[in-house]
Structure formats: structure tokens, C-alpha cells
Design a protein around this motif. Structure first.
Motif, short mmCIF file in Angstrom:
data_model
loop_
_atom_site.label_atom_id
_atom_site.label_comp_id
_atom_site.label_asym_id
_atom_site.label_seq_id
_atom_site.Cartn_x
_atom_site.Cartn_y
_atom_site.Cartn_z
N UNK A 97 0.82 -1.22 0.00
CA UNK A 97 0.00 0.00 0.00
C UNK A 97 0.85 1.27 0.00
N UNK A 98 2.17 1.11 0.08
CA UNK A 98 3.06 2.27 0.01
C UNK A 98 3.68 2.69 1.32
N UNK A 99 3.43 1.95 2.41
CA UNK A 99 4.01 2.30 3.71
C UNK A 99 5.49 1.89 3.74
N UNK A 100 6.33 2.81 4.21
CA UNK A 100 7.76 2.55 4.25
C UNK A 100 8.34 2.93 5.61
N UNK A 101 9.60 2.57 5.82
CA UNK A 101 10.26 2.85 7.09
C UNK A 101 10.26 4.35 7.39
N UNK A 102 10.03 4.66 8.67
CA UNK A 102 9.99 6.04 9.21
C UNK A 102 8.73 6.81 8.83
N UNK A 103 7.82 6.21 8.07
CA UNK A 103 6.56 6.90 7.77
C UNK A 103 5.73 7.03 9.05
N UNK A 142 3.23 -2.85 11.69
CA UNK A 142 3.82 -1.51 11.51
C UNK A 142 5.23 -1.47 12.10
N UNK A 143 5.46 -2.20 13.18
CA UNK A 143 6.82 -2.28 13.74
C UNK A 143 7.77 -2.98 12.78
N UNK A 144 7.28 -3.99 12.06
CA UNK A 144 8.14 -4.70 11.10
C UNK A 144 8.61 -3.78 9.98
N UNK A 145 7.79 -2.78 9.70
CA UNK A 145 8.13 -1.81 8.65
C UNK A 145 8.95 -0.65 9.18
N UNK A 146 9.07 -0.53 10.51
CA UNK A 146 9.83 0.57 11.09
C UNK A 146 9.13 1.90 11.02
N UNK A 147 7.79 1.88 11.07
CA UNK A 147 7.04 3.15 11.01
C UNK A 147 7.02 3.81 12.38
N UNK A 148 6.57 5.03 12.41
CA UNK A 148 6.26 5.75 13.65
C UNK A 148 4.75 5.70 13.80
N UNK A 149 4.25 4.89 14.73
CA UNK A 149 2.82 4.65 14.87
C UNK A 149 2.20 5.66 15.82
N UNK A 150 1.19 6.37 15.33
CA UNK A 150 0.46 7.33 16.16
C UNK A 150 -0.86 6.68 16.56
N UNK A 151 -1.07 6.51 17.86
CA UNK A 151 -2.26 5.83 18.36
C UNK A 151 -3.39 6.85 18.58
N UNK A 152 -4.52 6.59 17.93
CA UNK A 152 -5.68 7.47 18.04
C UNK A 152 -6.70 6.85 18.98
N UNK A 153 -7.19 7.65 19.87
CA UNK A 153 -8.21 7.23 20.83
C UNK A 153 -9.54 7.09 20.10
N UNK A 154 -10.14 5.92 20.15
CA UNK A 154 -11.37 5.67 19.39
C UNK A 154 -12.60 6.35 19.99
N UNK A 155 -12.45 6.97 21.17
CA UNK A 155 -13.60 7.61 21.81
C UNK A 155 -13.54 9.13 21.76
N UNK A 156 -12.60 9.68 20.99
CA UNK A 156 -12.48 11.13 20.92
C UNK A 156 -13.49 11.73 19.96
N UNK A 209 9.13 4.62 18.34
CA UNK A 209 8.22 3.54 18.00
C UNK A 209 6.79 4.04 17.88
N UNK A 210 6.41 4.95 18.79
CA UNK A 210 5.00 5.31 18.88
C UNK A 210 4.81 6.72 19.42
N UNK A 211 3.64 7.26 19.15
CA UNK A 211 3.24 8.57 19.66
C UNK A 211 1.86 8.42 20.29
N UNK A 212 1.75 8.84 21.56
CA UNK A 212 0.48 8.82 22.27
C UNK A 212 0.12 10.24 22.68
N UNK A 213 -1.11 10.62 22.42
CA UNK A 213 -1.57 11.96 22.81
C UNK A 213 -2.12 11.92 24.24
#
Length: 485
Positions: A44-50, A69-83, A145-149
């Protein structure tokens, strides 16, 4: 460090890694599934550091997507599903992801309205795996690895950036404290999109233990797992622990392998602790926050009884000190640890302001260390109520009132009084059949608290505004409709 999932699949290919209601997966099977999904994400076009935003509930596909997403080396931003849609929109503009990856089973009403490059997991699964895909071979300590708000009541949320090094040292501190072994298995029912839930996935890879994945807080199902399965540890917050106890079938005990409830996010009241002792359920209170990659101190089994009410000693990986000590011998909690986040996304000046000149992180919490170096939390510095020359610690008052039959939950906040002092008022939710009056509560307070701690008013509300990790957002209470009782 070698890719954690790949490494674990080599070390323990046949060990159970993930336990669902109707299926189990070994580390080898989980790795194969994850690599297939990662190859499709690559297509789908996802690459390392995306930067990739993830919107998921506690489902199997969400679990797999996190690891893919970790296998691809991305920076995963976790979105709260109740916002709300407005908050989600702000966070997306702040992190600017290449794609939003959405679980088909999550409540997507709000996020569907957002104009962005997004894909449902079912859409990704329909793609062919790109033959050029290869998982990244190593995780580095400094790799985000990840970003949490973190939620805020009066300003825009802040993205906390956590690295693989943060997670590794966090897992080491917890393992040394709990004495983790290969027979352990952890129940994951907290949301994946918050650190206390997500970190269980990371610990499981490092320790090589199984995870019971439970979607939503299904009280009956969780109790059945803890009674009938081989689950040994569950992470909970105090309000969820109370719900579990209230619905535990009479005469039942958790299974013989069960070791403890690992408790975070706020203090537990004495009545709940007593109930756990009567049921022989060990409770280990802990302390931590998103910026410290979850827990940085916790009680251990040896100290749980003699130091009840404490959050334990700082982990081996953490230094804690108390500064600006007041007349009650309470002060600001500051710490140094390799688990402290490496930054705030797009807010570096704010991040730097959280540190002292000698490099200690200012948590914003207050408490004290006893003579044995055990930490006791008194609350958030911003929540303290100043009644003239007296200081009221809201969580102390709440702890006392939670023993009152008929109160579901209670929160104490300060409002300006006639003489310029702050006075405490109580917001509370009550059971339907509770017949409590302000006179009843006032009398209880006068018998169990010092005069200046007793709330001047009792305000009944329908529901507390909470973050999805269970914290009451105190500074939203004053804007709520209420009924004075």
C-alpha cells in the motif's frame, strides 16, 4: 536489538503468544500472520519512518497491525477511538500521518467524517503481499516507535514520543519488580491506544509470555478468564477493579496460577484493598505516566501488605526525588529514568520546560518518600486545594468517602470561598437506590475528616468526564450540569 517479534519467533516458536476467546496463536504463527500483513502494508506504500495513524479497538486485526507496523519501522500514532471529531482532526493535523489505518470493528462514526488518506484493515488484507518486502532487522534504542496523545482539559493535546529503548527499559524495571517468568501470562483489557494497554504487547515480546486479548471491559468474561484460565497478571485501574469485585460470583476465587492485579492510574481506596485481602487477591499499586512509558515504581509481593497505600520503591532503572517540600512534608515528584519520553511532537519548548537544570523530569505530581524509600502519591500539584494556610489533598478525601454505601464515584475540587480561601466541593455519582442526603454526607465527613477537609457542597452528576485510561478530568467538572443534594 534484533527485531523483537522475529527474535521471539526464533527463541520460542511453539510457545503460546496470543490467546483469544476462540483461538490461540504461537509466536511462530503470530509472526507469520504479522509478516503477511506487513507485506500487504508495504504494497500500500508504507515505508520505514513513515508516520502512520492507527485507529483500532482491542481486536485481533488491531494487534496484528501494531506488530506489522513495527516490522516496517514506522512511527505509529495511536488514536483514541472515543475522541470527538474535532480532537481527532487536531491530532491528525499535528502528526500529519501518511495514512490512517482503521480497524473494521472499531466505532468509526467520528473518523469517517475526516478527510484524510485512510484505509480499513480489510482493504489492506485484500492486497497482494509485495515480494520485495523484508522486515527491518533491528530496533535501535533511539528509534521512535509510537506517539500517544495525552488529554488536556483546557489546551490542545500533546503527542508523547516513545522509543524502543524506552519500552525495553520499562520492561526491565517491571520484570525485576514482579519476577516475571515464562509461565506468566498477562490479561490485556485496557485500550491498546493508551500506554498502559499497549505496553503489555511490548513486554510480552521481550519476556516471551502469552497475552489474553479482551475487547472492551466485559466484566463477566474477564472474571471467567481469571477463574478458569491460567492467567497470572492483569493490569487494571481502580474503578475497573471495583467493577470486577462487585461482579465476582459468590464463593469464587481466581485460578491457582493467578499472581496479582497490577494497578495504575490513581489511588485505590482502603475498602477495595480490604475486599481484595479478604478474597486473597494480591494488588500491587504502581506509579507512572505516559511520559515515563507507564510504570516507574510499584509494590512487590513482599511489601504489598506492610506498605499498603504506597506505589512501591522506584524501579532499579529509575531515580526519584522530592523537591519543594511543604509544611505537610509533601513535595514535587521529580525523576530520572531511561524510560522518560524523548520529546513532545512539535512542542520541543514545552518538553524542555519539564526538566530541571540538572536533568530531572518534573512529573507535576506531589507525594513523599518514606524512610524506606517507598513512594506515596498525594495527587496532582494542580489539583491541590489551598484553604488559607491549610492544604487539602483531594484524593485523601475521596478515598474516605468511597467507603460510603451508595456512592459509585466521587471527585473533590476547590472553588473560591467568601473569605478568599478555596473550599472543597464534592461531585459524585450515586447508585439508583441510594438515598443519601447532603446532611448524611456532611455528618460522615465531620466524623472521618478534619473540619477544613469536609466538602461544603455535594453535587450529583450523571457521569464523570474521563480520559479513556480512566482518569477523571477534574477541570471539566465545573462546567457540568449538576443537582445539589
Amino acid at each position: 536489538m534484533e527485531n523483537w517479534l522475529v527474535k521471539r519467533a526464533k527463541l520460542d516458536p511453539n510457545k503460546i503468544a496470543l490467546i483469544l476467546e476462540h483461538a490461540d496463536f504461537t509466536f511462530s504463527e503470530l509472526n507469520s500472520t504479522v509478516q503477511l500483513f506487513a507485506g500487504k502494508l508495504y504494497s500500500s506504500g508504507i515505508r520505514q519512518n513513515d508516520p502512520v495513524a492507527l485507529f483500532t479497538d482491542n481486536c485481533f486485526n488491531g494487534y496484528v497491525a501494531i506488530l506489522a507496523l513495527q516490522q516496517l519501522g514506522t512511527r505509529t500514532i495511536f488514536l483514541d477511538t472515543e475522541l470527538s471529531q474535532a480532537t481527532l482532526t487536531y491530532q491528525l493535523h499535528d502528526c500529519n500521518p501518511k495514512m490512517i489505518l482503521i480497524s473494521d470493528s472499531a466505532n468509526t462514526r467520528e473518523i469517517k467524517q475526516i478527510t484524510w488518506n485512510k484505509a480499513f484493515m480489510s482493504d489492506i488484507l485484500s492486497l497482494r503481499k509485495d515480494p520485495k518486502y523484508q522486515p527491518i532487522s533491528e530496533f535501535t534504542d533511539t528509534q521512535v516507535s509510537s506517539v500517544f496523545y495525552t488529554p488536556s482539559a483546557d489546551s490542545n493535546d500533546t503527542g508523547v514520543m516513545l522509543t524502543y529503548g524506552n519500552y525495553f527499559y520499562s520492561a526491565m524495571g517491571t520484570a525485576l519488580n514482579l519476577g516475571i517468568n515464562k509461565k506468566d501470562s498477562w490479561v490485556l483489557t485496557l485500550p491498546l491506544f493508551n500506554v498502559p494497554g499497549f505496553i503489555i504487547i511490548m513486554r510480552a515480546l521481550i519476556y516471551g509470555i502469552g497475552v489474553y486479548l479482551i475487547d472492551g471491559f466485559d466484566i463477566d468474561h474477564i472474571n471467567k478468564v481469571l477463574i478458569n484460565e491460567r492467567a497470572t497478571i492483569i493490569s487494571l485501574i481502580p474503578s475497573l477493579l471495583r467493577e470486577l469485585l462487585n461482579n465476582l460470583p459468590k464463593g469464587q476465587r481466581y485460578n491457582d496460577n493467578f499472581r496479582c492485579i497490577f494497578l495504575g492510574t490513581g489511588r485505590i481506596d482502603n475498602w477495595t484493598l480490604l475486599r481484595c485481602n479478604m478474597l486473597e487477591i494480591p494488588v500491587l499499586q504502581s506509579y507512572g505516566m505516559t511520559e515515563t512509558t507507564s510504570n516507574i515504581s510499584a509494590l512487590n509481593f513482599d511489601d504489598a501488605e506492610i506498605k499498603a497505600g504506597s506505589c512501591g520503591q522506584p524501579f532499579f532503572t529509575t531515580q526519584i526525588r522530592i523537591t519543594n517540600i511543604n509544611q505537610d512534608n509533601i513535595g514535587n515528584i521529580e525523576l530520572k529514568s531511561p524510560t522518560v519520553a524523548v520529546g513532545y511532537l512539535n512542542k520541543q519548548e514545552l518538553y524542555q520546560s519539564r526538566f530541571t537544570e540538572d536533568g530531572f523530569f518534573k512529573t507535576g505530581d506531589v507525594g513523599y518518600l518514606d524512610d524506606d524509600n517507598f513512594l506515596y502519591i498525594k495527587g496532582r500539584q494542580a489539583d491541590l486545594i489551598y484553604s488559607g494556610d491549610k492544604i487539602i489533598y483531594p484524593e485523601e478525601v475521596e478515598n474516605i468517602f468511597r467507603s460510603v454505601n451508595g456512592i459509585i464515584d466521587i471527585c473533590i475540587v476547590g472553588i473560591p470561598g467568601k473569605d478568599g480561601k478555596e473550599v472543597p466541593v464534592a461531585y459524585l455519582t450515586m447508585q439508583e437506590n441510594a438515598f443519601l442526603t447532603s446532611a448524611d454526607l456532611q455528618e460522615f465527613g465531620q466524623h472521618n475528616l478534619v473540619d477544613y477537609q469536609v466538602p461544603s457542597e455535594y453535587r450529583q452528576i450523571d457521569k464523570f468526564p474521563k480520559s479513556t485510561n480512566g482518569k477523571i478530568l477534574r477541570n471539566r467538572l465545573l462546567n457540568l450540569d449538576y443537582k445539589t443534594i
